[in-house]
Design a protein around this motif. Sequence first.
Motif, PDB file in Angstrom:
ATOM      1  N   HIS A 227       0.855  -1.185   0.000  1.00  0.00           N
ATOM      2  CA  HIS A 227       0.000   0.000   0.000  1.00  0.00           C
ATOM      3  C   HIS A 227       0.892   1.237   0.000  1.00  0.00           C
ATOM      4  CE1 HIS A 227      -3.163  -2.561   2.298  1.00  0.00           C
ATOM      5  NE2 HIS A 227      -3.597  -2.393   1.067  1.00  0.00           N
ATOM      6  N   LEU A 228       0.562   2.211  -0.824  1.00  0.00           N
ATOM      7  CA  LEU A 228       1.412   3.396  -0.921  1.00  0.00           C
ATOM      8  C   LEU A 228       0.579   4.681  -0.974  1.00  0.00           C
ATOM      9  CD1 LEU A 228       4.250   4.661  -1.341  1.00  0.00           C
ATOM     10  CD2 LEU A 228       3.822   4.467  -3.808  1.00  0.00           C
ATOM     11  N   SER A 229       0.859   5.591  -0.050  1.00  0.00           N
ATOM     12  CA  SER A 229       0.308   6.955  -0.090  1.00  0.00           C
ATOM     13  C   SER A 229      -1.194   6.962  -0.348  1.00  0.00           C
ATOM     14  CB  SER A 229       1.044   7.791  -1.147  1.00  0.00           C
ATOM     15  OG  SER A 229       2.382   8.015  -0.756  1.00  0.00           O
ATOM     16  N   GLU A 230      -1.895   6.084   0.369  1.00  0.00           N
ATOM     17  CA  GLU A 230      -3.350   6.056   0.238  1.00  0.00           C
ATOM     18  C   GLU A 230      -3.983   7.285   0.873  1.00  0.00           C
ATOM     19  OE1 GLU A 230      -7.086   2.980   1.104  1.00  0.00           O
ATOM     20  OE2 GLU A 230      -5.078   2.518   1.847  1.00  0.00           O
ATOM     21  N   GLN A 231      -3.347   7.793   1.927  1.00  0.00           N
ATOM     22  CA  GLN A 231      -3.874   8.933   2.670  1.00  0.00           C
ATOM     23  C   GLN A 231      -2.788   9.998   2.866  1.00  0.00           C
ATOM     24  OE1 GLN A 231      -6.960   9.654   4.229  1.00  0.00           O
ATOM     25  NE2 GLN A 231      -7.745   8.072   2.860  1.00  0.00           N
ATOM     26  N   PRO A 232      -3.147  11.290   2.837  1.00  0.00           N
ATOM     27  CA  PRO A 232      -2.144  12.339   3.111  1.00  0.00           C
ATOM     28  C   PRO A 232      -1.482  12.174   4.470  1.00  0.00           C
ATOM     29  CG  PRO A 232      -4.125  13.308   2.148  1.00  0.00           C
ATOM     30  CD  PRO A 232      -4.450  11.861   2.433  1.00  0.00           C
ATOM     31  N   ALA A 233      -2.225  11.667   5.454  1.00  0.00           N
ATOM     32  CA  ALA A 233      -1.643  11.501   6.790  1.00  0.00           C
ATOM     33  C   ALA A 233      -0.452  10.554   6.768  1.00  0.00           C
ATOM     34  CB  ALA A 233      -2.706  11.005   7.771  1.00  0.00           C
ATOM     35  N   GLU A 234      -0.483   9.557   5.881  1.00  0.00           N
ATOM     36  CA  GLU A 234       0.652   8.635   5.759  1.00  0.00           C
ATOM     37  C   GLU A 234       1.882   9.385   5.268  1.00  0.00           C
ATOM     38  OE1 GLU A 234       1.806   5.292   2.525  1.00  0.00           O
ATOM     39  OE2 GLU A 234      -0.021   4.856   3.660  1.00  0.00           O
ATOM     40  N   ASN A 235       1.697  10.236   4.272  1.00  0.00           N
ATOM     41  CA  ASN A 235       2.818  11.023   3.756  1.00  0.00           C
ATOM     42  C   ASN A 235       3.386  11.944   4.828  1.00  0.00           C
ATOM     43  OD1 ASN A 235       2.210   9.786   1.355  1.00  0.00           O
ATOM     44  ND2 ASN A 235       1.462  11.625   0.333  1.00  0.00           N
ATOM     45  N   GLU A 236       2.501  12.602   5.557  1.00  0.00           N
ATOM     46  CA  GLU A 236       2.948  13.544   6.593  1.00  0.00           C
ATOM     47  C   GLU A 236       3.737  12.827   7.684  1.00  0.00           C
ATOM     48  OE1 GLU A 236      -0.790  15.139   7.744  1.00  0.00           O
ATOM     49  OE2 GLU A 236      -1.115  16.134   5.798  1.00  0.00           O
ATOM     50  N   ALA A 237       3.254  11.648   8.101  1.00  0.00           N
ATOM     51  CA  ALA A 237       3.947  10.902   9.151  1.00  0.00           C
ATOM     52  C   ALA A 237       5.304  10.409   8.667  1.00  0.00           C
ATOM     53  CB  ALA A 237       3.084   9.727   9.608  1.00  0.00           C
ATOM     54  N   CYS A 238       5.375   9.997   7.410  1.00  0.00           N
ATOM     55  CA  CYS A 238       6.637   9.500   6.858  1.00  0.00           C
ATOM     56  C   CYS A 238       7.658  10.630   6.740  1.00  0.00           C
ATOM     57  CB  CYS A 238       6.378   8.850   5.499  1.00  0.00           C
ATOM     58  SG  CYS A 238       7.792   7.982   4.791  1.00  0.00           S
ATOM     59  N   LEU A 239       7.214  11.772   6.286  1.00  0.00           N
ATOM     60  CA  LEU A 239       8.113  12.923   6.192  1.00  0.00           C
ATOM     61  C   LEU A 239       8.631  13.322   7.565  1.00  0.00           C
ATOM     62  CD1 LEU A 239       6.165  15.011   3.530  1.00  0.00           C
ATOM     63  CD2 LEU A 239       8.533  14.257   3.302  1.00  0.00           C
ATOM     64  N   ALA A 240       7.744  13.283   8.562  1.00  0.00           N
ATOM     65  CA  ALA A 240       8.160  13.661   9.919  1.00  0.00           C
ATOM     66  C   ALA A 240       9.158  12.664  10.502  1.00  0.00           C
ATOM     67  CB  ALA A 240       6.926  13.765  10.819  1.00  0.00           C
ATOM     68  N   ALA A 241       8.948  11.385  10.225  1.00  0.00           N
ATOM     69  CA  ALA A 241       9.797  10.350  10.829  1.00  0.00           C
ATOM     70  C   ALA A 241      11.100  10.124  10.070  1.00  0.00           C
ATOM     71  CB  ALA A 241       9.017   9.040  10.914  1.00  0.00           C
ATOM     72  N   TYR A 242      11.036  10.175   8.731  1.00  0.00           N
ATOM     73  CA  TYR A 242      12.188   9.777   7.921  1.00  0.00           C
ATOM     74  C   TYR A 242      12.739  10.899   7.044  1.00  0.00           C
ATOM     75  CZ  TYR A 242      10.460   5.084   9.142  1.00  0.00           C
ATOM     76  OH  TYR A 242      10.040   3.967   9.811  1.00  0.00           O
ATOM     77  N   GLY A 243      11.985  11.977   6.908  1.00  0.00           N
ATOM     78  CA  GLY A 243      12.446  13.091   6.092  1.00  0.00           C
ATOM     79  C   GLY A 243      12.266  12.906   4.608  1.00  0.00           C
ATOM     80  N   VAL A 244      11.540  11.861   4.190  1.00  0.00           N
ATOM     81  CA  VAL A 244      11.301  11.585   2.773  1.00  0.00           C
ATOM     82  C   VAL A 244       9.859  11.128   2.600  1.00  0.00           C
ATOM     83  CG1 VAL A 244      13.698  10.976   2.249  1.00  0.00           C
ATOM     84  CG2 VAL A 244      12.109   9.202   3.026  1.00  0.00           C
ATOM     85  N   THR A 245       9.389  11.118   1.360  1.00  0.00           N
ATOM     86  CA  THR A 245       8.065  10.588   1.071  1.00  0.00           C
ATOM     87  C   THR A 245       8.069   9.068   1.183  1.00  0.00           C
ATOM     88  OG1 THR A 245       8.458  10.296  -1.297  1.00  0.00           O
ATOM     89  CG2 THR A 245       7.667  12.475  -0.573  1.00  0.00           C
ATOM     90  N   PRO A 246       6.897   8.440   1.324  1.00  0.00           N
ATOM     91  CA  PRO A 246       6.862   6.972   1.341  1.00  0.00           C
ATOM     92  C   PRO A 246       7.487   6.345   0.097  1.00  0.00           C
ATOM     93  CG  PRO A 246       4.798   7.832   2.182  1.00  0.00           C
ATOM     94  CD  PRO A 246       5.566   9.017   1.658  1.00  0.00           C
ATOM     95  N   THR A 247       7.257   6.941  -1.064  1.00  0.00           N
ATOM     96  CA  THR A 247       7.834   6.384  -2.293  1.00  0.00           C
ATOM     97  C   THR A 247       9.358   6.418  -2.251  1.00  0.00           C
ATOM     98  OG1 THR A 247       5.906   7.105  -3.573  1.00  0.00           O
ATOM     99  CG2 THR A 247       7.904   6.575  -4.808  1.00  0.00           C
ATOM    100  N   ARG A 248       9.915   7.538  -1.825  1.00  0.00           N
ATOM    101  CA  ARG A 248      11.367   7.647  -1.735  1.00  0.00           C
ATOM    102  C   ARG A 248      11.915   6.654  -0.708  1.00  0.00           C
ATOM    103  NH1 ARG A 248      15.644   8.677  -4.574  1.00  0.00           N
ATOM    104  NH2 ARG A 248      14.640  10.550  -5.441  1.00  0.00           N
ATOM    105  N   LEU A 249      11.204   6.466   0.402  1.00  0.00           N
ATOM    106  CA  LEU A 249      11.646   5.505   1.405  1.00  0.00           C
ATOM    107  C   LEU A 249      11.704   4.101   0.815  1.00  0.00           C
ATOM    108  CD1 LEU A 249      12.350   5.278   4.499  1.00  0.00           C
ATOM    109  CD2 LEU A 249       9.977   4.518   4.798  1.00  0.00           C
ATOM    110  N   LEU A 250      10.668   3.728   0.064  1.00  0.00           N
ATOM    111  CA  LEU A 250      10.650   2.402  -0.566  1.00  0.00           C
ATOM    112  C   LEU A 250      11.770   2.274  -1.590  1.00  0.00           C
ATOM    113  CD1 LEU A 250       6.809   1.874  -1.134  1.00  0.00           C
ATOM    114  CD2 LEU A 250       8.221   0.977   0.726  1.00  0.00           C
ATOM    115  N   ALA A 251      11.980   3.323  -2.378  1.00  0.00           N
ATOM    116  CA  ALA A 251      13.054   3.287  -3.371  1.00  0.00           C
ATOM    117  C   ALA A 251      14.412   3.127  -2.698  1.00  0.00           C
ATOM    118  CB  ALA A 251      13.025   4.555  -4.220  1.00  0.00           C
ATOM    119  N   ASP A 252      14.628   3.854  -1.614  1.00  0.00           N
ATOM    120  CA  ASP A 252      15.915   3.795  -0.921  1.00  0.00           C
ATOM    121  C   ASP A 252      16.174   2.432  -0.284  1.00  0.00           C
ATOM    122  OD1 ASP A 252      16.353   6.407  -1.638  1.00  0.00           O
ATOM    123  OD2 ASP A 252      15.902   7.247   0.344  1.00  0.00           O
ATOM    124  N   HIS A 253      15.097   1.649  -0.066  1.00  0.00           N
ATOM    125  CA  HIS A 253      15.257   0.327   0.552  1.00  0.00           C
ATOM    126  C   HIS A 253      15.071  -0.813  -0.458  1.00  0.00           C
ATOM    127  CE1 HIS A 253      14.987   2.723   4.214  1.00  0.00           C
ATOM    128  NE2 HIS A 253      15.484   1.691   4.850  1.00  0.00           N
TER     129      HIS A 253
END
Length: 438
Positions: A227-253
């Motif tokens: 599941h990817l970026s289904e909700q804006p809240a997911e993006n906001e939490a990911c940016l706050a925790a990791y400093g990147v979007t969920p997509t970038r986090l997945l790409a980096d891993h």
Amino acid sequence: MSVYWAEYAWLPDGAAAGVRLDVVDGRITTVAAGTEAPDGATRLPGLTVPGLANAHSHAFHRALRGRTQADRGTFWTWRSQMYARADTLTPDSYHALARAVYAEMALAGITCVGEFHYLHHAPGGRPYADPNAMSEALVAAAADAGIRITLLDTCYLSGAIGKPLEGPQLRFGDHTAEGWAERVAAFAPAGHARAGAALHSVRGVPADQIAPVVRWAEENGAPLHVHLSEQPAENEACLAAYGVTPTRLLADHGVLGPRTSVVHATHLTGDDVTLIGGSSTWTCACPTTERDLADGIGAFRTLAGAGSPISLGSDSHAVIDLFEEARAVELDERLRTGVRGHWPAPELLRTAFAHDSLGWPDAGSLTVGARADLVTIATDTPRTAGFTASTAAEIVVFAASSSDVRSVVVDGRQVVAGGTHQTIDVGRALAEALGGHP
């Protein structure tokens, strides 16, 4: 050998009339257009297309149909009702429900389902005696319904970024990704089934737990869904925790790539689109669920243009109708942009045949050597009357519904004939499986 004769058939170059299809051991051995029906052939009046692939399913969500619509709220309020339903299921009751749901899919022309499966354990997170009992229930349910299944066994370790699983979520977790991999390694599905992997989301799997899941999928040549970026809240939490979007986090891993499917992909940046398309990662669109849950409209045309092939899923099963999913991809884009005509109908139709995304590359086409999955759509109903070969894709995508499916053959075996499932009374099975859960 079985011989079928299709009044019309959707071949790689489009609709053709009078198509003979010979089948041996579940495979198509002959495709011949412009023929008369041979003696003894099974006639398929209407338009015969390849089997449909439902690339994203949560079978137990079907129990929520018609029971949440009066509630004003968001995805997050709906989720609490979904969790409550999940907490009631046992391997036996899940088998009964999934059997009925998969039979409903068969009636709709779906010959393979990707089950995004995270309901693993007993209430409280206690493993069953067979740790894969719920997986076995789903695989058996698909066999009973006569369709194939890719069991996308889902790693789900956290309730949100930085928060543990709690309440009904405890049923989902294996404590660590290594624990998940150990459990999955002990599961050996039958011939109609294949094992795949899934990361629930960046909310559900901490960044330092992603690698073992990716490694398992690579070592087993298995599809990997998330599941990817289904909700804006997911993006906001990911940016706050990791400093990147969920997509970038997945790409980096190392998650993105041609064996991976991102589901929903609703709220993306331009960089996100480039990462997904540039890696040939699949995007699974589930527009009937996305609108039902007020998720938003995904930029599927933009993603496809960037290099991401599109598949379709019925997800929460607000409806089970891949023709509706396909047309919603275009019609939602019209609402988003104010412009018509983003997708040629043949291209939209092909999104319904995306078995590759589920690890079945030998299905999804009416060609010699392909699996004999034949779905016949009536062309004389109030929705499809006026059909011609030149308008076939437009009629199917923009007018037909699952109710117009008359015959379904899966791996050469007739599962639906005359619009009726050959072994399951689907309405009764659904009513019995859903009964007693107000």
